[in-house]
Motif scaffolding. Sequence first.
Motif, PDB file in Angstrom:
ATOM      1  N   SER A  77       0.822  -1.206   0.000  1.00 48.91           N
ATOM      2  CA  SER A  77       0.000   0.000   0.000  1.00 48.91           C
ATOM      3  C   SER A  77       0.861   1.263   0.000  1.00 48.91           C
ATOM      4  CB  SER A  77      -0.931   0.004   1.218  1.00 48.91           C
ATOM      5  OG  SER A  77      -0.185  -0.116   2.418  1.00 48.91           O
ATOM      6  N   ASP A  78       1.995   1.228   0.709  1.00 44.21           N
ATOM      7  CA  ASP A  78       2.912   2.376   0.704  1.00 44.21           C
ATOM      8  C   ASP A  78       3.543   2.569  -0.673  1.00 44.21           C
ATOM      9  OD1 ASP A  78       2.390   2.777   3.388  1.00 44.21           O
ATOM     10  OD2 ASP A  78       4.093   1.551   4.054  1.00 44.21           O
ATOM     11  N   VAL A  79       3.860   1.449  -1.338  1.00 43.08           N
ATOM     12  CA  VAL A  79       4.426   1.528  -2.683  1.00 43.08           C
ATOM     13  C   VAL A  79       3.404   2.115  -3.654  1.00 43.08           C
ATOM     14  CG1 VAL A  79       5.374   0.193  -4.596  1.00 43.08           C
ATOM     15  CG2 VAL A  79       5.987  -0.405  -2.239  1.00 43.08           C
ATOM     16  N   LEU A  80       2.152   1.658  -3.560  1.00 40.92           N
ATOM     17  CA  LEU A  80       1.103   2.187  -4.428  1.00 40.92           C
ATOM     18  C   LEU A  80       0.861   3.668  -4.169  1.00 40.92           C
ATOM     19  CD1 LEU A  80      -1.490  -0.744  -4.367  1.00 40.92           C
ATOM     20  CD2 LEU A  80      -0.012  -0.057  -6.257  1.00 40.92           C
ATOM     21  N   MET A  81       0.917   4.077  -2.908  1.00 41.36           N
ATOM     22  CA  MET A  81       0.730   5.482  -2.571  1.00 41.36           C
ATOM     23  C   MET A  81       1.864   6.328  -3.157  1.00 41.36           C
ATOM     24  SD  MET A  81      -1.328   7.580  -1.214  1.00 41.36           S
ATOM     25  CE  MET A  81      -2.376   6.415  -0.303  1.00 41.36           C
ATOM     26  N   GLU A  82       3.069   5.805  -3.109  1.00 46.63           N
ATOM     27  CA  GLU A  82       4.214   6.509  -3.701  1.00 46.63           C
ATOM     28  C   GLU A  82       4.019   6.686  -5.202  1.00 46.63           C
ATOM     29  OE1 GLU A  82       8.094   8.053  -4.554  1.00 46.63           O
ATOM     30  OE2 GLU A  82       6.947   7.949  -2.683  1.00 46.63           O
ATOM     31  N   LEU A  83       3.585   5.629  -5.877  1.00 47.02           N
ATOM     32  CA  LEU A  83       3.349   5.705  -7.313  1.00 47.02           C
ATOM     33  C   LEU A  83       2.220   6.670  -7.639  1.00 47.02           C
ATOM     34  CD1 LEU A  83       3.657   1.919  -8.245  1.00 47.02           C
ATOM     35  CD2 LEU A  83       5.222   3.741  -8.912  1.00 47.02           C
ATOM     36  N   PHE A  84       1.189   6.703  -6.818  1.00 46.22           N
ATOM     37  CA  PHE A  84       0.052   7.591  -7.059  1.00 46.22           C
ATOM     38  C   PHE A  84       0.449   9.051  -6.855  1.00 46.22           C
ATOM     39  CE2 PHE A  84      -3.641   9.944  -5.461  1.00 46.22           C
ATOM     40  CZ  PHE A  84      -4.525   9.757  -6.520  1.00 46.22           C
ATOM     41  N   ASN A  85       1.201   9.320  -5.811  1.00 53.09           N
ATOM     42  CA  ASN A  85       1.576  10.700  -5.502  1.00 53.09           C
ATOM     43  C   ASN A  85       2.559  11.280  -6.513  1.00 53.09           C
ATOM     44  OD1 ASN A  85      -0.053  10.726  -3.200  1.00 53.09           O
ATOM     45  ND2 ASN A  85       1.606  10.017  -1.862  1.00 53.09           N
ATOM     46  N   GLU A  86       3.406  10.433  -7.103  1.00 49.60           N
ATOM     47  CA  GLU A  86       4.427  10.905  -8.040  1.00 49.60           C
ATOM     48  C   GLU A  86       4.231  10.267  -9.423  1.00 49.60           C
ATOM     49  OE1 GLU A  86       6.514  13.181  -7.284  1.00 49.60           O
ATOM     50  OE2 GLU A  86       6.334  13.258  -5.103  1.00 49.60           O
ATOM     51  N   ALA A  87       2.976  10.105  -9.818  1.00 51.50           N
ATOM     52  CA  ALA A  87       2.673   9.365 -11.054  1.00 51.50           C
ATOM     53  C   ALA A  87       3.326   9.994 -12.280  1.00 51.50           C
ATOM     54  CB  ALA A  87       1.158   9.282 -11.241  1.00 51.50           C
ATOM     55  N   GLY A  88       3.239  11.302 -12.407  1.00 56.76           N
ATOM     56  CA  GLY A  88       3.806  11.978 -13.569  1.00 56.76           C
ATOM     57  C   GLY A  88       5.313  11.816 -13.654  1.00 56.76           C
ATOM     58  N   TRP A  89       5.966  11.955 -12.517  1.00 58.31           N
ATOM     59  CA  TRP A  89       7.433  11.836 -12.494  1.00 58.31           C
ATOM     60  C   TRP A  89       7.868  10.421 -12.834  1.00 58.31           C
ATOM     61  CZ3 TRP A  89      10.888   9.658  -8.585  1.00 58.31           C
ATOM     62  CH2 TRP A  89      12.229   9.999  -8.797  1.00 58.31           C
ATOM     63  N   TYR A  90       7.215   9.421 -12.253  1.00 58.23           N
ATOM     64  CA  TYR A  90       7.555   8.030 -12.558  1.00 58.23           C
ATOM     65  C   TYR A  90       7.268   7.708 -14.026  1.00 58.23           C
ATOM     66  CZ  TYR A  90       8.531   6.564  -7.765  1.00 58.23           C
ATOM     67  OH  TYR A  90       9.109   6.408  -6.514  1.00 58.23           O
ATOM     68  N   ALA A  91       6.195   8.263 -14.564  1.00 60.25           N
ATOM     69  CA  ALA A  91       5.861   8.019 -15.960  1.00 60.25           C
ATOM     70  C   ALA A  91       6.953   8.562 -16.884  1.00 60.25           C
ATOM     71  CB  ALA A  91       4.515   8.648 -16.304  1.00 60.25           C
ATOM     72  N   ALA A  92       7.474   9.749 -16.567  1.00 58.70           N
ATOM     73  CA  ALA A  92       8.539  10.337 -17.390  1.00 58.70           C
ATOM     74  C   ALA A  92       9.811   9.493 -17.322  1.00 58.70           C
ATOM     75  CB  ALA A  92       8.817  11.769 -16.924  1.00 58.70           C
ATOM     76  N   GLN A  93      10.169   9.036 -16.129  1.00 57.87           N
ATOM     77  CA  GLN A  93      11.372   8.208 -15.977  1.00 57.87           C
ATOM     78  C   GLN A  93      11.195   6.857 -16.677  1.00 57.87           C
ATOM     79  OE1 GLN A  93      13.861   9.925 -14.632  1.00 57.87           O
ATOM     80  NE2 GLN A  93      12.336  11.526 -14.263  1.00 57.87           N
ATOM     81  N   ALA A  94      10.005   6.279 -16.554  1.00 61.96           N
ATOM     82  CA  ALA A  94       9.737   4.989 -17.200  1.00 61.96           C
ATOM     83  C   ALA A  94       9.767   5.129 -18.718  1.00 61.96           C
ATOM     84  CB  ALA A  94       8.389   4.443 -16.739  1.00 61.96           C
ATOM     85  N   TRP A  95       9.263   6.234 -19.235  1.00 63.30           N
ATOM     86  CA  TRP A  95       9.262   6.463 -20.672  1.00 63.30           C
ATOM     87  C   TRP A  95      10.684   6.537 -21.216  1.00 63.30           C
ATOM     88  CZ3 TRP A  95       6.445   5.811 -24.704  1.00 63.30           C
ATOM     89  CH2 TRP A  95       6.684   6.527 -25.884  1.00 63.30           C
ATOM     90  N   TYR A  96      11.555   7.209 -20.486  1.00 68.78           N
ATOM     91  CA  TYR A  96      12.968   7.298 -20.891  1.00 68.78           C
ATOM     92  C   TYR A  96      13.600   5.910 -20.919  1.00 68.78           C
ATOM     93  CZ  TYR A  96      17.941   8.474 -20.734  1.00 68.78           C
ATOM     94  OH  TYR A  96      19.284   8.551 -20.999  1.00 68.78           O
ATOM     95  N   THR A  97      13.367   5.126 -19.870  1.00 66.07           N
ATOM     96  CA  THR A  97      13.918   3.769 -19.816  1.00 66.07           C
ATOM     97  C   THR A  97      13.359   2.913 -20.951  1.00 66.07           C
ATOM     98  OG1 THR A  97      14.231   3.866 -17.410  1.00 66.07           O
ATOM     99  CG2 THR A  97      14.091   1.679 -18.398  1.00 66.07           C
ATOM    100  N   LEU A  98      12.079   3.059 -21.230  1.00 66.40           N
ATOM    101  CA  LEU A  98      11.462   2.280 -22.306  1.00 66.40           C
ATOM    102  C   LEU A  98      12.070   2.635 -23.658  1.00 66.40           C
ATOM    103  CD1 LEU A  98       9.271   0.324 -23.299  1.00 66.40           C
ATOM    104  CD2 LEU A  98       7.693   2.261 -23.392  1.00 66.40           C
ATOM    105  N   LEU A  99      12.270   3.917 -23.936  1.00 66.73           N
ATOM    106  CA  LEU A  99      12.840   4.324 -25.219  1.00 66.73           C
ATOM    107  C   LEU A  99      14.254   3.773 -25.394  1.00 66.73           C
ATOM    108  CD1 LEU A  99      11.663   8.051 -25.565  1.00 66.73           C
ATOM    109  CD2 LEU A  99      10.740   6.014 -26.683  1.00 66.73           C
ATOM    110  N   ILE A 100      15.061   3.846 -24.347  1.00 67.90           N
ATOM    111  CA  ILE A 100      16.419   3.309 -24.425  1.00 67.90           C
ATOM    112  C   ILE A 100      16.380   1.808 -24.660  1.00 67.90           C
ATOM    113  CG2 ILE A 100      18.578   2.963 -23.153  1.00 67.90           C
ATOM    114  CD1 ILE A 100      18.156   5.815 -24.020  1.00 67.90           C
ATOM    115  N   THR A 101      15.486   1.123 -23.957  1.00 69.26           N
ATOM    116  CA  THR A 101      15.359  -0.330 -24.120  1.00 69.26           C
ATOM    117  C   THR A 101      14.972  -0.699 -25.539  1.00 69.26           C
ATOM    118  OG1 THR A 101      14.716  -0.591 -21.794  1.00 69.26           O
ATOM    119  CG2 THR A 101      14.150  -2.381 -23.297  1.00 69.26           C
ATOM    120  N   LEU A 102      13.983  -0.016 -26.084  1.00 71.70           N
ATOM    121  CA  LEU A 102      13.531  -0.324 -27.442  1.00 71.70           C
ATOM    122  C   LEU A 102      14.608   0.004 -28.472  1.00 71.70           C
ATOM    123  CD1 LEU A 102       9.814   0.890 -27.312  1.00 71.70           C
ATOM    124  CD2 LEU A 102      10.692  -1.453 -27.163  1.00 71.70           C
ATOM    125  N   ALA A 103      15.346   1.093 -28.253  1.00 76.46           N
ATOM    126  CA  ALA A 103      16.423   1.439 -29.184  1.00 76.46           C
ATOM    127  C   ALA A 103      17.508   0.368 -29.174  1.00 76.46           C
ATOM    128  CB  ALA A 103      17.017   2.802 -28.819  1.00 76.46           C
TER     129      ALA A 103
END
Length: 252
Positions: free
Chosen positions: A40-66
């Motif tokens: 529940s604490d992990v989910l709360m962290e993801l919910f509170n910082e959703a935009g920031w985590y999404a931006a970091q995940a997008w960067y990791t995804l692009l590098i992975t796909l490249a």
Amino acid sequence: MMSSAKNFMHGVTSLVVLILLWELVCRAGLVPPIILPAPSDVLMELFNEAGWYAAQAWYTLLITLAGFVCAVVGGVLIAVALVSSRFFERYFYPLIIAFNSIPKVALAPLFVIWLGTGSEPKILIAFMIAVFAVIIDTVHGLRSVPPDLIDLGRVLKGSPLSFFLKVKLPSALPSIVAGLKVALSLALVGTIVGEFVSSQKGLGYIIMSAQGSFDTVRVFASLSILALMGVVLYGVLAWVESKVIAGRRAQD
């Protein structure tokens, strides 16, 4: 289809049970939060910082796909050269195997020195870790073409390129796709390794920075996104594999 849906539901059920047990253990105080935070604490962290985590995940995804795309193109071309040329196989295949035996983590700092701290070294690390799986499975697939198809191609006297594109490559596709599934997971590993070594963004960067402040919740949040990303990417390739196999059966 029904079997796949049933397996999916079994997996979801197991995951839900595991998370509930995990939550109970944490809420009972059996494990310190710094060691194992509650889901529940992990989910709360993801919910509170959703935009920031999404931006970091997008960067990791692009590098992975490249890195993955580079591994697919480079791995297939190298495999074709190995199968088509005895000279290339004799003199370069041992070098490829020897290079693959070098731990890529040890090469990561060297790539940073050569290419800087941008995206390039991370893509290169992802490529280096993933490409060997593509090479091995593609070579296996190209060498597993049924002899009767090879004899048919010789009788029809088609061009080598036409024979390769119409006979050998379609026959090798199941093996190639199987190698891609392994390579995609390895490309994600390579991306995280690169972000560990030198990065200012990405999920690997979050994990390393959180480690320095003992922020276990943030580490688990990043790991959760990585797990979800890996499952989704694997599922996409599994779907492609099913379409390839169905297409081959339809042709047969």
